[in-house]
Every structure is written in C-alpha cells, then in structure tokens.
Scaffold this motif. Structure first.
Motif, PDB file in Angstrom:
ATOM      1  N   PHE A 142       0.549  -1.290   0.337  1.00 46.97           N
ATOM      2  CA  PHE A 142      -0.207   0.140   0.672  1.00 46.97           C
ATOM      3  C   PHE A 142       1.155   1.083   0.298  1.00 46.97           C
ATOM      4  CE2 PHE A 142       0.703  -1.556   4.347  1.00 46.97           C
ATOM      5  CZ  PHE A 142       1.326  -0.294   5.319  1.00 46.97           C
ATOM      6  N   LEU A 143       2.168   0.884   0.220  1.00 44.74           N
ATOM      7  CA  LEU A 143       3.005   2.084   0.163  1.00 44.74           C
ATOM      8  C   LEU A 143       3.274   3.017  -0.814  1.00 44.74           C
ATOM      9  CD1 LEU A 143       5.836   1.830   3.341  1.00 44.74           C
ATOM     10  CD2 LEU A 143       3.129   2.948   2.810  1.00 44.74           C
ATOM     11  N   ALA A 144       2.764   2.054  -1.883  1.00 39.08           N
ATOM     12  CA  ALA A 144       3.513   2.219  -3.151  1.00 39.08           C
ATOM     13  C   ALA A 144       2.246   2.135  -4.307  1.00 39.08           C
ATOM     14  CB  ALA A 144       3.998   1.511  -3.433  1.00 39.08           C
ATOM     15  N   LEU A 145       0.796   2.657  -3.769  1.00 42.79           N
ATOM     16  CA  LEU A 145       0.128   2.366  -4.587  1.00 42.79           C
ATOM     17  C   LEU A 145      -0.242   3.655  -5.351  1.00 42.79           C
ATOM     18  CD1 LEU A 145      -2.222   0.799  -2.306  1.00 42.79           C
ATOM     19  CD2 LEU A 145      -1.664  -0.241  -4.197  1.00 42.79           C
ATOM     20  N   VAL A 146       0.236   4.642  -5.381  1.00 41.29           N
ATOM     21  CA  VAL A 146      -0.147   5.459  -5.263  1.00 41.29           C
ATOM     22  C   VAL A 146       0.958   6.295  -6.675  1.00 41.29           C
ATOM     23  CG1 VAL A 146      -0.006   8.334  -6.055  1.00 41.29           C
ATOM     24  CG2 VAL A 146      -1.207   6.957  -4.396  1.00 41.29           C
ATOM     25  N   PRO A 147       2.529   6.310  -5.875  1.00 38.56           N
ATOM     26  CA  PRO A 147       3.213   5.918  -7.947  1.00 38.56           C
ATOM     27  C   PRO A 147       3.142   4.470  -8.340  1.00 38.56           C
ATOM     28  CG  PRO A 147       4.473   5.387  -6.193  1.00 38.56           C
ATOM     29  CD  PRO A 147       3.052   5.971  -5.638  1.00 38.56           C
ATOM     30  N   LEU A 148       2.804   3.563  -7.788  1.00 41.42           N
ATOM     31  CA  LEU A 148       2.325   2.025  -8.833  1.00 41.42           C
ATOM     32  C   LEU A 148       1.820   2.487  -9.567  1.00 41.42           C
ATOM     33  CD1 LEU A 148       3.162  -0.311  -9.700  1.00 41.42           C
ATOM     34  CD2 LEU A 148       1.998  -1.264  -8.100  1.00 41.42           C
ATOM     35  N   ASN A 154       0.777   5.381 -17.274  1.00 42.34           N
ATOM     36  CA  ASN A 154       1.622   5.684 -18.010  1.00 42.34           C
ATOM     37  C   ASN A 154       1.685   4.370 -18.971  1.00 42.34           C
ATOM     38  OD1 ASN A 154       1.061   8.372 -17.198  1.00 42.34           O
ATOM     39  ND2 ASN A 154       2.688   8.204 -15.823  1.00 42.34           N
ATOM     40  N   ALA A 155       2.381   3.670 -18.437  1.00 45.37           N
ATOM     41  CA  ALA A 155       2.957   2.590 -19.802  1.00 45.37           C
ATOM     42  C   ALA A 155       1.602   2.144 -20.770  1.00 45.37           C
ATOM     43  CB  ALA A 155       2.960   1.340 -18.728  1.00 45.37           C
ATOM     44  N   GLY A 156       0.191   2.293 -20.544  1.00 45.55           N
ATOM     45  CA  GLY A 156      -0.702   1.983 -21.429  1.00 45.55           C
ATOM     46  C   GLY A 156      -0.714   1.002 -20.992  1.00 45.55           C
TER      47      GLY A 156
END
Length: 301
Positions: A142-148, A154-156
C-alpha cells in the motif's frame, strides 16, 4: 572396609542421576502438552470457520438465518449454480486462473534465474544487487499504490491482465529470490562440477541439472506465490478498474457482497466463497509433502 564401601557408592550413583532426570522429563512433558494443546486450538480456529462456510453454502437463506449452526435439511446445489452463473463467479474464477498462472510462471522463472546467479557465481556488486532484491521485502504494497497507479497507467497497462501479471511478479520477486538463493546454496557443487566437465554449458546446467535438483524448493515458493496472488485484493482493486469482464475473483466476491444490500442472499455468497477457497485447499493438500521437504531441506543440509 574399603571393599564394603565401593558397592555402596556405585549403587547410589544411578539413583541420583535418575532423580535428576525426572524433573527434566516432567518439564518436557508439560511443554509438549502445552504445545499440542495450542496447535489443536489453532487448528480448530482455522478449520471450523471453513467448515461452517461450506455447510452454509448448501443451506437456504431461511435456514441460515433461523439456524446458522445447524445442518442443512437438503443439499441445495443450486446455490453454487447461481453463484457460478448469476454472480459471474465462473468468469472471475477463470480470469484469476489466467492471471495467477502467468504471474507465478514469470515470478518463478525470473526469481529462480536470479537466485541461481546470486548463489553460484561470484561477480562485482553481487551482494549489493542481492540486498536490493531482498530490500523489497521491507516495503508493503500500500505504500507504493499511488506511484504504481501512475506508472501502470502511463505504460498503457492499466486495466489489463498484462499489467496485473507484471505487478504481481514484481512484488513476489524479493521473497522468491531470498528463499531460492539460500536453497541453491545447499545443493551439492560436485554435481555441477561434473556436469561442467562433461561439456555442459551454463544454460543447460541450470535448466537440465540444477532446476530438477531444486524441485522441492521451487514447489514450496511457487505454492506461497500462488496463495499470495490468488488472495490478492488491493492490487486488482486499484489497477483493474472499469471493465467487469476482466475482474479477478477477489473483485467479484467483493462486488457480490456489496450488491447484497438488504436482499441477504447469503447462500449464494457462501457458495461463491467456497468456490474461491477450493483451489487453495486442493493445491495445498496436493503439494503438502513437497512443501515440507522444501522448507526443511536447508535445515537438514
């Protein structure tokens, strides 16, 4: 007098040793009773809710509300049919099979390859790269949900099975590399050296010799990854939005529980939960011996 004293001393020595052993045996017996009792209670707390869920999946809604702890009057298999077709659990089940099969296969291939290199080859920066992999164990999902979310979008790959498979594999690699590196180090080097002397190349040595020898460890890690990916809810809920036809089983069960509202079709909900649990039980029961062998192989070395 000395001849009479010797039998006396030799006769009392064993009794004193036996007296000292009795408290130790009693303490070990109490510890065994406590540990077995704790394991029994833990087993009951685990098995009884599952058993109650399976029994409730064959009841009617009236029987669940009137007598939740009783047995069903008849086996209502239509609950399972309504969950499979009406609630689209069958479609979500197949979607989960595709995603989990792809993610576990990719994780095991990449993780086993990296772990074999870390365990068998010496090169500059090996420990640094290894600790980078292992450092991923310290970061919760859950710490990386926003950037992930932004990276996948962005990678489509947002809302696609490919994106979900890649994310599952990325989050499972740290544990896979950590476990398999230690396991590959326990394998005998004499077999690898003999294969190299016979003209076996590095790739052939890995796929034809080392992987079959590491089968118990591979099965253990694959099972843990399967359980983690199958029960994953947070990642698909964030990365697999929109098209319901691509949802995985966890999303389908969540939608089924929310859509109940005041209708209270608990029989169909319990049937859907039972369908979701059955593959996990089948995989664990089928590979239980291999898992125990893989987890204890490093200890027996």
């Amino acid at each position: 007098m000395t001849t009479l004293d010797k039998p006396t001393t030799t006769a009392t020595a064993p009794t004193s040793a036996a007296g000292r052993d009795r408290p130790i045996r009693r303490e070990l017996g109490v510890a065994n009773v406590f540990s077995h009792g704790f394991l029994l209670i833990w087993g009951l707390l685990t098995v009884l809710p599952l058993l109650w869920m399976f029994i409730s999946s064959f009841k009617t809604n009236g029987e669940i509300l009137a007598d939740p702890w009783g047995l069903p009057g008849a086996l209502h298999w239509d609950n399972w049919a309504r969950a499979w077709t009406g609630a689209h659990i069958g479609r979500y089940f197949l979607n989960s099979l595709v995603v989990v099969a792809g993610s576990v296969s990719l994780t095991m291939l990449m993780g086993a390859t990296a772990a074999y290199v870390f365990a068998r080859y010496e090169f500059r920066g090996r420990q640094f790269v290894y600790y980078l992999f292992v450092g991923g164990l310290m970061f919760p999902v859950f710490l990386a949900l926003v950037p992930l979310f932004f990276v996948v979008r962005n990678a489509g790959l947002f809302g696609t099975w490919t994106g979900l498979i890649l994310v599952y594999a990325a989050y499972s690699l740290p544990f896979t590399v950590f476990f398999l590196t230690a396991f590959f180090r326990t394998l005998p080097t004499s077999v690898a050296e003999a294969a190299m002397v016979d003209g076996c190349g590095h790739f052939r040595l890995f796929f034809r010799v080392m992987l079959p020898m590491a089968r118990p460890g591979l099965i253990s890690v694959a099972l843990f990854n399967f359980l983690s990916h199958w029960n994953q809810f947070l990642l698909p809920q964030v990365l697999m939005q929109g098209d319901e036809s691509k949802w995985v089983l966890a999303q389908g069960l969540f939608a089924l529980s929310v859509s109940q509202g005041y209708a209270g079709d608990y029989a169909r909900l319990f049937a859907g939960l039972s369908i979701a649990v059955l593959p996990v039980l089948a995989v664990y029961v089928g590979f239980q011996r291999q898992v125990q062998t893989g987890l204890t192989a490093g200890q027996l070395k």
